[in-house]
Design a protein around this motif. Structure first.
Motif, PDB file in Angstrom:
ATOM      1  N   PRO A 100      -3.812   0.248  -4.588  1.00  0.00           N
ATOM      2  CA  PRO A 100      -3.312   0.483  -3.443  1.00  0.00           C
ATOM      3  C   PRO A 100      -3.095   2.239  -3.338  1.00  0.00           C
ATOM      4  O   PRO A 100      -2.192   2.565  -4.047  1.00  0.00           O
ATOM      5  CB  PRO A 100      -1.917  -0.191  -3.291  1.00  0.00           C
ATOM      6  CG  PRO A 100      -1.847  -0.514  -4.598  1.00  0.00           C
ATOM      7  CD  PRO A 100      -2.862  -0.543  -5.414  1.00  0.00           C
TER       8      PRO A 100
ATOM      9  N   SER B 150       0.440   3.582  -2.583  1.00  0.00           N
ATOM     10  CA  SER B 150       1.512   3.321  -3.628  1.00  0.00           C
ATOM     11  C   SER B 150       1.417   4.322  -4.785  1.00  0.00           C
ATOM     12  O   SER B 150       2.323   4.756  -5.425  1.00  0.00           O
ATOM     13  CB  SER B 150       1.344   1.782  -4.110  1.00  0.00           C
ATOM     14  OG  SER B 150       1.654   0.911  -2.921  1.00  0.00           O
TER      15      SER B 150
ATOM     16  N   ASN C  96       2.923   7.743  -3.502  1.00  0.00           N
ATOM     17  CA  ASN C  96       4.322   7.588  -3.502  1.00  0.00           C
ATOM     18  C   ASN C  96       5.165   7.369  -4.931  1.00  0.00           C
ATOM     19  O   ASN C  96       6.052   7.757  -4.946  1.00  0.00           O
ATOM     20  CB  ASN C  96       4.697   6.250  -2.568  1.00  0.00           C
ATOM     21  CG  ASN C  96       4.246   6.240  -1.420  1.00  0.00           C
ATOM     22  OD1 ASN C  96       4.082   7.823  -0.539  1.00  0.00           O
ATOM     23  ND2 ASN C  96       3.967   5.289  -0.499  1.00  0.00           N
ATOM     24  N   THR C  97       4.320   6.772  -5.881  1.00  0.00           N
ATOM     25  CA  THR C  97       4.779   6.715  -7.264  1.00  0.00           C
ATOM     26  C   THR C  97       4.763   8.237  -7.831  1.00  0.00           C
ATOM     27  O   THR C  97       5.648   8.372  -8.382  1.00  0.00           O
ATOM     28  CB  THR C  97       4.214   5.693  -7.993  1.00  0.00           C
ATOM     29  OG1 THR C  97       4.251   4.562  -7.397  1.00  0.00           O
ATOM     30  CG2 THR C  97       4.649   5.560  -9.272  1.00  0.00           C
TER      31      THR C  97
ATOM     32  N   ASP D 158       4.530  -7.382 -10.236  1.00  0.00           N
ATOM     33  CA  ASP D 158       4.422  -5.818 -10.277  1.00  0.00           C
ATOM     34  C   ASP D 158       2.976  -5.528 -10.413  1.00  0.00           C
ATOM     35  O   ASP D 158       2.171  -6.106 -11.108  1.00  0.00           O
ATOM     36  CB  ASP D 158       5.160  -5.404 -11.493  1.00  0.00           C
ATOM     37  CG  ASP D 158       6.490  -5.475 -11.628  1.00  0.00           C
ATOM     38  OD1 ASP D 158       6.960  -5.735 -10.590  1.00  0.00           O
ATOM     39  OD2 ASP D 158       7.202  -5.492 -12.777  1.00  0.00           O
TER      40      ASP D 158
ATOM     41  N   ARG E  60       3.841   1.297 -13.096  1.00  0.00           N
ATOM     42  CA  ARG E  60       4.138   0.419 -11.939  1.00  0.00           C
ATOM     43  C   ARG E  60       4.473   1.109 -10.519  1.00  0.00           C
ATOM     44  O   ARG E  60       5.325   2.068 -10.549  1.00  0.00           O
ATOM     45  CB  ARG E  60       5.657  -0.328 -12.080  1.00  0.00           C
ATOM     46  CG  ARG E  60       5.753  -1.246 -11.034  1.00  0.00           C
ATOM     47  CD  ARG E  60       7.103  -2.034 -11.225  1.00  0.00           C
ATOM     48  NE  ARG E  60       8.343  -1.424 -11.132  1.00  0.00           N
ATOM     49  CZ  ARG E  60       9.600  -1.721 -11.325  1.00  0.00           C
ATOM     50  NH1 ARG E  60       9.819  -2.966 -11.777  1.00  0.00           N
ATOM     51  NH2 ARG E  60      10.471  -0.796 -11.043  1.00  0.00           N
TER      52      ARG E  60
ATOM     53  N   GLU F 258       4.205  -0.739  -7.539  1.00  0.00           N
ATOM     54  CA  GLU F 258       4.663  -1.580  -6.716  1.00  0.00           C
ATOM     55  C   GLU F 258       5.487  -2.678  -7.324  1.00  0.00           C
ATOM     56  O   GLU F 258       4.923  -3.225  -8.307  1.00  0.00           O
ATOM     57  CB  GLU F 258       3.450  -2.404  -5.764  1.00  0.00           C
ATOM     58  CG  GLU F 258       2.845  -1.432  -4.726  1.00  0.00           C
ATOM     59  CD  GLU F 258       1.885  -2.351  -3.953  1.00  0.00           C
ATOM     60  OE1 GLU F 258       1.876  -3.534  -3.988  1.00  0.00           O
ATOM     61  OE2 GLU F 258       1.154  -1.526  -3.032  1.00  0.00           O
ATOM     62  N   LYS F 259       6.763  -2.986  -6.994  1.00  0.00           N
ATOM     63  CA  LYS F 259       7.433  -3.672  -7.500  1.00  0.00           C
ATOM     64  C   LYS F 259       6.917  -5.284  -7.006  1.00  0.00           C
ATOM     65  O   LYS F 259       6.482  -5.155  -5.826  1.00  0.00           O
ATOM     66  CB  LYS F 259       9.101  -3.440  -7.392  1.00  0.00           C
ATOM     67  CG  LYS F 259       9.526  -2.265  -7.808  1.00  0.00           C
ATOM     68  CD  LYS F 259      11.083  -2.336  -7.915  1.00  0.00           C
ATOM     69  CE  LYS F 259      11.616  -2.004  -6.367  1.00  0.00           C
ATOM     70  NZ  LYS F 259      12.914  -1.612  -6.325  1.00  0.00           N
TER      71      LYS F 259
ATOM     72  N   ASN G 276       3.805  -5.273   5.532  1.00  0.00           N
ATOM     73  CA  ASN G 276       3.278  -4.871   4.281  1.00  0.00           C
ATOM     74  C   ASN G 276       2.142  -3.537   4.414  1.00  0.00           C
ATOM     75  O   ASN G 276       1.135  -3.486   3.859  1.00  0.00           O
ATOM     76  CB  ASN G 276       2.380  -5.895   3.647  1.00  0.00           C
ATOM     77  CG  ASN G 276       3.280  -7.342   3.607  1.00  0.00           C
ATOM     78  OD1 ASN G 276       4.446  -6.974   2.681  1.00  0.00           O
ATOM     79  ND2 ASN G 276       2.895  -8.151   3.998  1.00  0.00           N
TER      80      ASN G 276
ATOM     81  N   LEU H 253       0.485  -1.494   1.465  1.00  0.00           N
ATOM     82  CA  LEU H 253       0.741  -2.279   0.095  1.00  0.00           C
ATOM     83  C   LEU H 253      -0.255  -3.208  -0.014  1.00  0.00           C
ATOM     84  O   LEU H 253      -1.541  -3.236   0.639  1.00  0.00           O
ATOM     85  CB  LEU H 253       2.215  -3.033   0.485  1.00  0.00           C
ATOM     86  CG  LEU H 253       3.500  -2.559   0.576  1.00  0.00           C
ATOM     87  CD1 LEU H 253       4.631  -3.382   0.985  1.00  0.00           C
ATOM     88  CD2 LEU H 253       3.792  -1.353  -0.527  1.00  0.00           C
TER      89      LEU H 253
END
Length: 273
Positions: A133, A136, A139-140, A223, A230, A232-233, A242, A245
């Motif tokens: 993704p 994600s 964003n991480t 995860d 990680r 996405e949790k 979603n 995601l």
């Protein structure tokens, strides 16, 4: 690559009212992917003239498509930090097969003009083949747009997925590299409903009504790790959009109903989803 499979099944009539079905499938996807044997057992018990109980359990196997085993890529655009950025999605020669264990149990009712069924089902996926993704990952790497992870050793491998036009920041992102991977474990379960009723002759024609529905009880994803980080949790995707995601939109309820009237050469049908 040569792909071949063998399939066999056997019906075991234990009694007139109790049947067992055994099946097995062997698949060989070549040396790069491997081979597998997947069994399945299903049972049906006709309790009386109008009700039957059924159940099944088995395993499945899906080898990665050849297009996803190559190192070629496709490019799409994603809106990041006020501008469209290139997202490169690469194949992965190291992909392993996706496997799943499946279960189901249900009841079937049939009497007069009524036909109905209710079935519970569950699928446990392992090594699901999925694209990483990109949202994600961004964003991480840049939580809230911050650059605090830039240059950090724990995020060095994740940062290498980005091409920047300048210093490490969301505004200088030129490209983001993603690939197909064997993703986190997925468990999903739900209930299927089906009902049809034949009212017989009405006003010189035949009237039938019915519907079907699926209620997704859960769609849990473990995860999601990219380069050991990680992104996405673990979460339950059932009932949510979603957006961006690993899972797609998954409403908890999906249903369809209909009424159908037939008279001579004419047929009138109303359907709602």
């Amino acid at each position: 690559a040569d792909i071949y499979a063998f399939f066999g099944e056997m019906s075991v009539p234990v009694t007139d009212d109790f049947q067992i079905q055994l099946a097995a499938r062997y698949e060989n996807y070549g040396d790069d992917v491997g081979s597998t044997v997947n069994p399945k057992i299903s049972m049906r018990w006709q309790a009386n003239d109008w009700i039957a109980v059924r159940a099944s359990a088995g395993s499945t196997f899906r080898g990665p498509p050849l297009t996803q085993l190559t190192t070629s890529n496709v490019t799409a655009l994603s809106f990041i930090a006020g501008a469209f950025r290139a997202i490169d999605l690469y194949g992965n020669p190291n992909l392993e097969p996706e496997t799943a264990v499946t279960y189901s149990a249900g009841v079937v009712v049939k009497g007069g003009g009524l036909k109905a069924s209710l079935d519970w089902w569950r699928f446990d996926f392992d090594k699901a083949i999925i694209a990483e993704p990109s949202a994600s990952i961004v964003n991480t790497m840049f939580p809230g747009g911050a650059t605090t992870n830039c240059g950090q050793s724990a995020f060095a491998a994740l940062q290498s997925r980005f091409t920047f036009q300048g210093a490490c920041s969301t505004t200088t992102i030129s490209r983001v590299r993603t690939q197909y991977v064997n993703g986190p474990k997925v468990k999903t379960s739900g209930i299927d409903f089906l009902v049809d009723y034949d009212f017989g002759e009405v006003l010189g024609g035949d009237l039938v009504a019915g519907g079907s529905a699926t209620h997704t009880l859960e769609y849990t994803i473990d995860d999601f790790l990219v380069e050991g980080v990680r992104v996405e949790k673990a979460f339950d995707a059932a009932g949510y959009l979603n957006y961006q995601l690993a899972a797609t939109s998954l409403p908890k309820w999906k249903a369809q109903g209909y009424v159908q009237y037939t008279r001579g050469p004419h047929n009138l049908r109303w359907t709602i989803n």
